[in-house]
Enzyme design. Structure first.
Site, mmCIF file in Angstrom:
data_model
loop_
_atom_site.group_PDB
_atom_site.id
_atom_site.type_symbol
_atom_site.label_atom_id
_atom_site.label_comp_id
_atom_site.label_asym_id
_atom_site.label_seq_id
_atom_site.Cartn_x
_atom_site.Cartn_y
_atom_site.Cartn_z
ATOM 1 N N ASN A 1 -7.970 -27.847 -25.570
ATOM 2 C CA ASN A 1 -6.518 -27.749 -25.741
ATOM 3 C C ASN A 1 -6.147 -27.091 -27.064
ATOM 4 O OD1 ASN A 1 -6.373 -29.074 -23.322
ATOM 5 N ND2 ASN A 1 -5.001 -30.693 -24.011
ATOM 6 N N HIS B 1 -11.627 -18.921 -20.686
ATOM 7 C CA HIS B 1 -11.254 -20.185 -20.042
ATOM 8 C C HIS B 1 -10.299 -19.901 -18.868
ATOM 9 C CE1 HIS B 1 -11.880 -24.458 -20.421
ATOM 10 N NE2 HIS B 1 -10.594 -24.687 -20.221
ATOM 11 N N ASN C 1 -14.789 -20.284 -16.677
ATOM 12 C CA ASN C 1 -14.582 -21.720 -16.895
ATOM 13 C C ASN C 1 -14.861 -22.489 -15.616
ATOM 14 O OD1 ASN C 1 -13.631 -24.238 -18.003
ATOM 15 N ND2 ASN C 1 -11.709 -23.866 -16.951
ATOM 16 N N GLU C 2 -13.878 -22.609 -14.763
ATOM 17 C CA GLU C 2 -14.040 -23.323 -13.498
ATOM 18 C C GLU C 2 -13.588 -22.413 -12.354
ATOM 19 O OE1 GLU C 2 -11.856 -27.009 -13.888
ATOM 20 O OE2 GLU C 2 -13.455 -27.949 -15.072
ATOM 21 N N GLU D 1 -18.379 -29.558 -19.427
ATOM 22 C CA GLU D 1 -17.300 -30.526 -19.606
ATOM 23 C C GLU D 1 -17.666 -31.800 -18.875
ATOM 24 O OE1 GLU D 1 -13.407 -29.317 -18.390
ATOM 25 O OE2 GLU D 1 -13.537 -27.338 -19.359
ATOM 26 N N TRP E 1 -15.877 -33.313 -23.042
ATOM 27 C CA TRP E 1 -14.548 -32.703 -23.095
ATOM 28 C C TRP E 1 -13.673 -33.567 -23.995
ATOM 29 C CZ3 TRP E 1 -12.176 -28.341 -22.478
ATOM 30 C CH2 TRP E 1 -10.779 -28.304 -22.444
#
Length: 347
Positions: free
Chosen positions: A20, A96, A142-143, A278, A318
């Site tokens: 973040n 990300h 990232n995902e 993560e 994470w």
């Protein structure tokens, strides 16, 4: 640049995300965290972490026509990487979520345009950071939101574009470790959908990434959903008699064991290092049986870390500022931190 990806992974017992922050839409401080400092990075090092994962946004700092990334932003990222190098930490730098331009477009119709953008971004990132040693690791995505075999060609094209772009910049990047992500960074899709690693001109310089938040009702959601209620209690000794409807009904120790063993069998035993880029579960204030809930959260973090390490998977917690106060550098959750450090043999 002499270490293989497996040799690097063996040196990382415990790692953490600075989440973040540099991936925040609107800028590094837009989601409530302060600017990353050398003092913060030094704090992670002093506590016992071996590596930092730096989720990073690029698209909001890039020209929408030319894909040219702002030199100011490239310099800021370089400065943060230098903080980590100064502290003798490994650092995983990724693209990300970044507005979802790649992550939400794992499909044939988007493949050509997205692969071109992936190539353009990584050419610039890799060139700007080319002179750092093997402590700097690049991560393709990232995902990536893929859960079907039909999406795998597109996903592999995006990973290949990253690897090819990095290698083409030469210098130390010809040997730098690069991380590629499982479909949705999911452990089950890693087994059912992933068939082979991308091509690479370097030898033994690729890692594979999964994330782990199972069960999602315990580790992710913060309110009840139509598909399921929140779990407050997790683990064989932590079920509550006060709120039995909030006890986990899946994803407990046996599932963790199974998933981590699968990563070992399908990847690590075949010479492909795996990072759990993560993972984490955090405390809620709403459970009626708070002692059981708090025990559950601490135990989940400890058990997942333990089983990851036991199977050779490298754990990256994470964290968005819940473990360490980013401003004062004070420890905010001593129980979770102690569980992680003890499990990783750091104390």
């Amino acid at each position: 640049m002499t270490s293989t990806a497996a040799q690097i992974s063996s040196k990382i017992k415990l790692a953490i995300n600075i989440g973040n922050t540099m991936e925040a839409s609107g800028g590094e401080t837009a989601w409530g965290n302060p600017l990353i400092t050398q003092d913060l990075v030094n704090r992670y090092k002093s506590l016992g972490f071996d590596a930092i994962r730096l989720p990073c946004s690029w698209d909001q700092y890039a020209d929408k026509t030319t894909a040219k990334i702002s030199s100011t932003w490239l310099d800021r990222v370089k400065a943060v990487v230098q903080y980590c190098i100064n502290a003798n930490l490994y650092i995983v730098l990724n693209i990300h979520w970044d507005g979802g331009w790649l992550e939400n477009h794992i499909d044939e119709a988007s493949k050509v345009a997205v692969a071109a953008k992936q190539k353009a971004f990584w050419q610039q990132i890799a060139t700007h950071l080319r002179d750092f040693d093997e402590h700097l690791i690049f991560a393709s995505a990232n995902e990536p939101a893929a859960d079907k075999a039909a999406q795998m060609d597109a996903l592999m094209a995006y990973h290949q574009a990253c690897i090819d772009a990095v290698r083409a910049t030469g210098g130390r990047n010809a040997y730098r470790t690069v991380v590629v992500q499982s479909p949705s960074t999911n452990t089950e899709y890693a087994v059912s959908l992933w068939t082979n690693m991308p091509m690479d001109t370097a030898t033994d310089r690729l890692m594979f990434e999964i994330h782990y938040y199972a069960p999602s009702q315990f580790a992710i959601i913060t309110e009840d959903q139509s598909w399921g209620k929140m779990f407050y209690y997790w683990g064989r000794d932590n079920h509550s008699t006060i709120q039995p409807d909030r006890n986990a009904t899946w994803g407990e120790e046996d599932y963790v064991d199974q998933q981590m063993q699968a990563m070992k069998t399908h990847f690590i035993d075949k010479g492909i290092p795996v990072i759990m880029g993560e993972y984490g579960a955090w405390r809620k204030t709403t459970p009626l049986d708070l002692p059981k809930h708090n025990a559950s959260v601490t135990y989940w973090n400890k058990y997942v870390t333990q089983q990851a390490l036991a199977n050779g998977v490298v754990p990256f917690l994470w964290d968005t500022g819940s473990l360490i106060d980013r401003t004062t550098l004070a420890i905010k959750d001593a129980d979770i931190l102690d569980a992680l450090l003890t499990t990783a043999g750091k104390k």
